[in-house]
Design a protein around this motif. Structure first.
Motif, mmCIF file in Angstrom:
data_model
loop_
_atom_site.group_PDB
_atom_site.id
_atom_site.type_symbol
_atom_site.label_atom_id
_atom_site.label_comp_id
_atom_site.label_asym_id
_atom_site.label_seq_id
_atom_site.Cartn_x
_atom_site.Cartn_y
_atom_site.Cartn_z
ATOM 1 N N ALA A 90 17.343 17.152 -7.448
ATOM 2 C CA ALA A 90 17.748 16.584 -6.164
ATOM 3 C C ALA A 90 16.824 15.433 -5.800
ATOM 4 O O ALA A 90 15.696 15.326 -6.299
ATOM 5 C CB ALA A 90 17.718 17.650 -5.071
ATOM 6 N N TYR A 91 17.313 14.549 -4.919
ATOM 7 C CA TYR A 91 16.507 13.422 -4.463
ATOM 8 C C TYR A 91 16.930 13.045 -3.044
ATOM 9 O O TYR A 91 18.050 13.321 -2.598
ATOM 10 C CB TYR A 91 16.676 12.214 -5.388
ATOM 11 N N ALA A 92 16.019 12.399 -2.350
ATOM 12 C CA ALA A 92 16.294 11.862 -1.019
ATOM 13 C C ALA A 92 15.411 10.641 -0.816
ATOM 14 O O ALA A 92 14.208 10.682 -1.107
ATOM 15 C CB ALA A 92 16.035 12.897 0.073
ATOM 16 N N ASN A 93 16.008 9.539 -0.345
ATOM 17 C CA ASN A 93 15.281 8.292 -0.123
ATOM 18 C C ASN A 93 15.556 7.765 1.276
ATOM 19 O O ASN A 93 16.681 7.888 1.782
ATOM 20 C CB ASN A 93 15.698 7.222 -1.140
ATOM 21 N N LEU A 94 14.555 7.159 1.865
ATOM 22 C CA LEU A 94 14.691 6.537 3.182
ATOM 23 C C LEU A 94 13.958 5.204 3.177
ATOM 24 O O LEU A 94 12.801 5.137 2.744
ATOM 25 C CB LEU A 94 14.112 7.435 4.279
ATOM 26 N N THR A 95 14.621 4.144 3.630
ATOM 27 C CA THR A 95 13.987 2.827 3.719
ATOM 28 C C THR A 95 14.184 2.265 5.125
ATOM 29 O O THR A 95 15.242 2.437 5.735
ATOM 30 C CB THR A 95 14.589 1.832 2.706
ATOM 31 N N VAL A 112 0.856 -1.180 0.000
ATOM 32 C CA VAL A 112 0.000 0.000 0.000
ATOM 33 C C VAL A 112 0.895 1.233 0.000
ATOM 34 O O VAL A 112 1.948 1.250 0.650
ATOM 35 C CB VAL A 112 -0.957 0.019 1.207
ATOM 36 N N GLY A 113 0.506 2.250 -0.762
ATOM 37 C CA GLY A 113 1.334 3.448 -0.828
ATOM 38 C C GLY A 113 0.602 4.601 -1.482
ATOM 39 O O GLY A 113 -0.585 4.512 -1.822
ATOM 40 N N ALA A 114 1.332 5.708 -1.665
ATOM 41 C CA ALA A 114 0.740 6.911 -2.247
ATOM 42 C C ALA A 114 1.812 7.738 -2.931
ATOM 43 O O ALA A 114 2.997 7.665 -2.569
ATOM 44 C CB ALA A 114 0.040 7.743 -1.171
ATOM 45 N N ILE A 115 1.387 8.528 -3.915
ATOM 46 C CA ILE A 115 2.253 9.473 -4.611
ATOM 47 C C ILE A 115 1.564 10.833 -4.619
ATOM 48 O O ILE A 115 0.380 10.935 -4.969
ATOM 49 C CB ILE A 115 2.533 9.023 -6.058
ATOM 50 N N LEU A 165 6.529 13.508 -3.941
ATOM 51 C CA LEU A 165 6.758 12.703 -2.737
ATOM 52 C C LEU A 165 6.022 11.379 -2.892
ATOM 53 O O LEU A 165 4.853 11.355 -3.273
ATOM 54 C CB LEU A 165 6.245 13.429 -1.490
ATOM 55 N N SER A 166 6.708 10.265 -2.612
ATOM 56 C CA SER A 166 6.067 8.954 -2.673
ATOM 57 C C SER A 166 6.381 8.167 -1.418
ATOM 58 O O SER A 166 7.464 8.289 -0.839
ATOM 59 C CB SER A 166 6.533 8.182 -3.911
ATOM 60 N N VAL A 167 5.439 7.331 -1.001
ATOM 61 C CA VAL A 167 5.618 6.454 0.151
ATOM 62 C C VAL A 167 5.043 5.092 -0.192
ATOM 63 O O VAL A 167 4.016 5.000 -0.872
ATOM 64 C CB VAL A 167 4.937 7.041 1.413
ATOM 65 N N LEU A 213 10.347 5.808 1.571
ATOM 66 C CA LEU A 213 9.942 7.203 1.407
ATOM 67 C C LEU A 213 10.903 7.854 0.417
ATOM 68 O O LEU A 213 12.125 7.722 0.556
ATOM 69 C CB LEU A 213 9.976 7.933 2.740
ATOM 70 N N ALA A 214 10.371 8.535 -0.596
ATOM 71 C CA ALA A 214 11.214 9.135 -1.634
ATOM 72 C C ALA A 214 10.720 10.539 -1.958
ATOM 73 O O ALA A 214 9.519 10.771 -2.115
ATOM 74 C CB ALA A 214 11.213 8.277 -2.892
ATOM 75 N N LEU A 215 11.675 11.473 -2.062
ATOM 76 C CA LEU A 215 11.376 12.859 -2.422
ATOM 77 C C LEU A 215 12.248 13.229 -3.613
ATOM 78 O O LEU A 215 13.473 13.051 -3.576
ATOM 79 C CB LEU A 215 11.666 13.784 -1.239
ATOM 80 N N ASN A 216 11.623 13.720 -4.685
ATOM 81 C CA ASN A 216 12.348 14.036 -5.907
ATOM 82 C C ASN A 216 12.012 15.445 -6.376
ATOM 83 O O ASN A 216 10.831 15.849 -6.377
ATOM 84 C CB ASN A 216 12.009 13.039 -7.019
ATOM 85 N N TYR A 217 13.074 16.165 -6.788
ATOM 86 C CA TYR A 217 12.892 17.514 -7.334
ATOM 87 C C TYR A 217 13.624 17.585 -8.666
ATOM 88 O O TYR A 217 14.788 17.176 -8.782
ATOM 89 C CB TYR A 217 13.443 18.576 -6.380
ATOM 90 N N LYS A 218 12.960 18.099 -9.700
ATOM 91 C CA LYS A 218 13.550 18.218 -11.020
ATOM 92 C C LYS A 218 13.279 19.608 -11.561
ATOM 93 O O LYS A 218 12.162 19.937 -11.984
ATOM 94 C CB LYS A 218 12.970 17.151 -11.963
ATOM 95 N N GLY A 219 14.314 20.453 -11.501
ATOM 96 C CA GLY A 219 14.182 21.808 -12.018
ATOM 97 C C GLY A 219 14.882 21.956 -13.351
ATOM 98 O O GLY A 219 15.422 20.999 -13.909
ATOM 99 N N SER A 220 14.909 23.173 -13.864
ATOM 100 C CA SER A 220 15.552 23.408 -15.149
ATOM 101 C C SER A 220 17.061 23.246 -15.051
ATOM 102 O O SER A 220 17.714 22.784 -15.999
ATOM 103 C CB SER A 220 15.211 24.811 -15.647
ATOM 104 N N ALA A 221 17.643 23.604 -13.914
ATOM 105 C CA ALA A 221 19.091 23.470 -13.722
ATOM 106 C C ALA A 221 19.438 22.580 -12.537
ATOM 107 O O ALA A 221 20.427 21.849 -12.573
ATOM 108 C CB ALA A 221 19.729 24.844 -13.533
#
Length: 359
Positions: free
Chosen positions: A217-222, A155-158, A167-169, A206-214
């Motif tokens: 960044a990302y961060a993951n936790l398990t 079970v999870g969410a985005i 953000l996804s879990v 848990l995952a956090l992703n950022y995608k800009g023009s320049a």
């Protein structure tokens, strides 16, 4: 084969794979009298030849049902089969539900059953019987590995905070029967397959992703663990005390740390890019029945690259990477543990310079 009928997208297919394995061995051993246990003085030659055609097959059907713009259900059924050294067949259902709570948030839940096929390379299933009443006879046990049977719930969410930030879990729980593992149980680098009796696996991601023009960044936790109890095959690989302990206690397998995380960022400026990333692990397990907890693992890496356009050819990329910037000694595995015979470490301070031609 797939076809569409109204709100249903139905698909079906099959897989057949043939794997031929031949293991021939001849050994000189001394005979042992089964009654007196006296060892003979004249060696005898024992031939241990094992041949099998292993066939892995499966057939499936699934239906992707789009109930409305927000709700979709995917239901499937698969029959898996294995013949050869190991024989088994089973029916594996699967079901996944995805629901769009809002335009930015989607939740999902699912269930699936899996059949895992053991490695066809390892200890010959006829070895135990071939060396009975000889000096090469080993402890009792079942040599032929079994298929693994898993039941998994998820079970999870985005959630999309914006087009750039997501953000996804995800959370999962799995019960296992005859969990497959391999180990090096001696100086010879041969990995012997074996099965645990039964167990369970759980985890959260848990995952956090950022995608800009320049900037990206990302961060993951398990967080999670794998617990198994009992040894169903390959018992002769274990010392008697450790085998008895595992048969009566759940143990933590050394396949994953209890806590793991990673993070990084990259910045692009015209033809230049720079990056930095880091990984953390709370440490694997070792020692008698994996009772010992290893130290934390921490590693920082940096990198930089430049792109050189080549007219009429493409683009040449030169990238310099530095691993383990602080030269930390990270012990991944020691020289002792279940199926472990030599130590393994993470990289020390390491420099790489690579050239890539894209055309």
């Amino acid at each position: 084969l797939a076809f569409q009928t109204g709100a249903h997208s139905v698909g079906t297919g099959f897989y057949v794979g043939e794997y031929r394995v031949a293991a021939d061995a001849a050994s000189l051993v001394f005979p042992v009298d089964p009654i007196t246990q006296l060892t003979g003085e004249t060696p005898v030659s024992i031939s241990n030849n094992a041949h099998a055609t292993n066939v892995v097959s499966g057939v499936y059907v699934n239906d992707l049902w789009t109930i409305n713009d927000r709700l979709r259900v995917n239901i499937g059924l698969r029959r898996d089969a294995l013949t050869g050294f190991t024989r088994n067949h089973q029916i594996d259902p699967t079901m996944n539900v995805a629901y769009g709570v809002t335009g930015d948030t989607t939740v999902h839940a699912g269930f699936a059953r899996y059949m895992q096929v053991p490695s066809f390379q390892g200890i010959s299933p006829t070895a135990v019987a071939a060396f009975v009443n000889t000096t090469a006879a080993g402890p009792t046990g079942i040599a032929t590995p079994l298929t693994e049977d898993d039941y998994e719930w998820d079970v999870g969410a985005i959630h999309h905070f914006s087009q750039r930030l997501t953000l996804s879990v995800d959370n999962y729980y799995e019960t296992t029967r005859h969990y497959l593992d391999t180990g090096q149980f001696g100086v010879v680098p041969i990995f012997a397959p074996f099965n645990y009796g039964h167990g369970y696996i759980w985890g959260s991601e848990l995952a956090l992703n950022y995608k800009g023009s320049a900037l990206s960044a990302y961060a993951n936790l398990t967080v999670g663990t794998n617990m198994e109890k009992g040894v169903a095959t390959g018992q002769f690989n274990f010392p008697a005390a450790e085998l008895a302990y595992i048969d009566n206690h759940y143990i933590v397998l050394d396949h994953q740390p209890h806590v793991g995380s990673s993070a990084g960022l990259m910045y692009d400026h015209r033809t230049y890019s720079v990056s930095v990333d880091a990984i953390y692990s709370s440490g694997l397990r070792a020692g008698f029945a994996d009772e010992e907890k290893l130290p934390h693992v921490i590693q920082f890496n940096i990198g930089a690259q430049r792109k050189f356009p080549i007219p009429g050819v493409g683009e040449l990329v030169n990238r310099v990477t530095v691993l383990n910037v602080f030269d930390r000694v990270n012990l991944i595995r020691p020289a002792e543990g279940i199926g472990i015979f030599q130590s393994a470490y993470g990289p020390r301070l390491t420099f790489y310079d690579s050239l890539t031609l894209r055309f």
